[in-house]
Write an enzyme that holds these catalytic residues in place. Structure first.
Site, mmCIF file in Angstrom:
data_model
loop_
_atom_site.group_PDB
_atom_site.id
_atom_site.type_symbol
_atom_site.label_atom_id
_atom_site.label_comp_id
_atom_site.label_asym_id
_atom_site.label_seq_id
_atom_site.Cartn_x
_atom_site.Cartn_y
_atom_site.Cartn_z
ATOM 1 N N ASP A 212 -9.736 -8.746 -28.243
ATOM 2 C CA ASP A 212 -10.397 -7.892 -27.256
ATOM 3 C C ASP A 212 -10.918 -8.761 -26.131
ATOM 4 O O ASP A 212 -11.272 -9.931 -26.345
ATOM 5 C CB ASP A 212 -11.548 -7.117 -27.897
ATOM 6 C CG ASP A 212 -11.082 -5.977 -28.782
ATOM 7 O OD1 ASP A 212 -9.969 -5.467 -28.559
ATOM 8 O OD2 ASP A 212 -11.840 -5.585 -29.681
ATOM 9 N N ASP B 170 -6.116 -0.580 -26.294
ATOM 10 C CA ASP B 170 -7.109 0.472 -26.519
ATOM 11 C C ASP B 170 -7.154 1.429 -25.336
ATOM 12 O O ASP B 170 -7.268 2.645 -25.508
ATOM 13 C CB ASP B 170 -8.497 -0.134 -26.725
ATOM 14 C CG ASP B 170 -8.581 -1.075 -27.908
ATOM 15 O OD1 ASP B 170 -7.799 -0.918 -28.862
ATOM 16 O OD2 ASP B 170 -9.439 -1.983 -27.866
#
Length: 164
Positions: free
Chosen positions: A123, A141
């Protein structure tokens, strides 16, 4: 009777490849240029921040001992296969649904690659307001969320717009 792939929603699978290239490319750049926890401000309220996510969204089940890696990998595979079948059964002209499915598949496969290759999801997008930080996320995402939003949007459109 078999139908031409170009006449089905599978015609939109190129978008899966685009999402994968952008997602995996961005993660590669983070892994090559950041140490875990490094942060680089981009704009007010937006940083690049290298984080590892061993769970799902919002680090759900991140501290569960490792079984969740395979659980979420199985979910990603199941959803991807289901959406490919749905794309095959839909017409290529059903753009909104097929684009949504392709975005979700691309995002799911991007995070699946991370889980299988690294054991965690990379991330890097850190959105914040003041001292409050949203959960760090990645482009996969984002693709999944945009795809899901398009499916919801499609549900509110008049039936004539749905057929296009």
């Amino acid at each position: 009777m078999s139908q031409s792939i170009c006449s089905t929603g599978l015609r939109w699978l190129w978008l899966v490849v685009v999402v994968l290239i952008i997602d995996l490319g961005s993660k590669y750049l983070i892994l090559q240029n950041f140490a875990l926890g490094d942060t680089v401000p981009l704009f007010p309220s937006l940083n690049l921040h290298y984080a590892r996510n061993y769970g799902a969204a919002f680090s759900f089940l991140a501290d569960s001992g490792g079984w969740q890696r395979w659980f979420f990998a199985g979910i990603a595979i199941g959803i991807s296969v289901t959406l490919v079948v749905m794309m095959y059964r839909s017409k290529a002209t059903q753009k909104l649904n097929n684009i949504a499915y392709a975005l979700i598949i691309g995002g799911a496969l991007g995070n699946l690659f991370d889980r299988l290759w690294h054991g965690f999801v990379v991330d890097m997008i850190d959105f914040y307001v003041g001292d409050w930080h949203f959960a760090t996320f990645n482009l996969a995402d984002t693709a999944i969320c945009v795809g899901a939003a398009l499916i919801v949007l499609e549900g509110f459109l008049p039936s004539k717009a749905k057929k296009q």
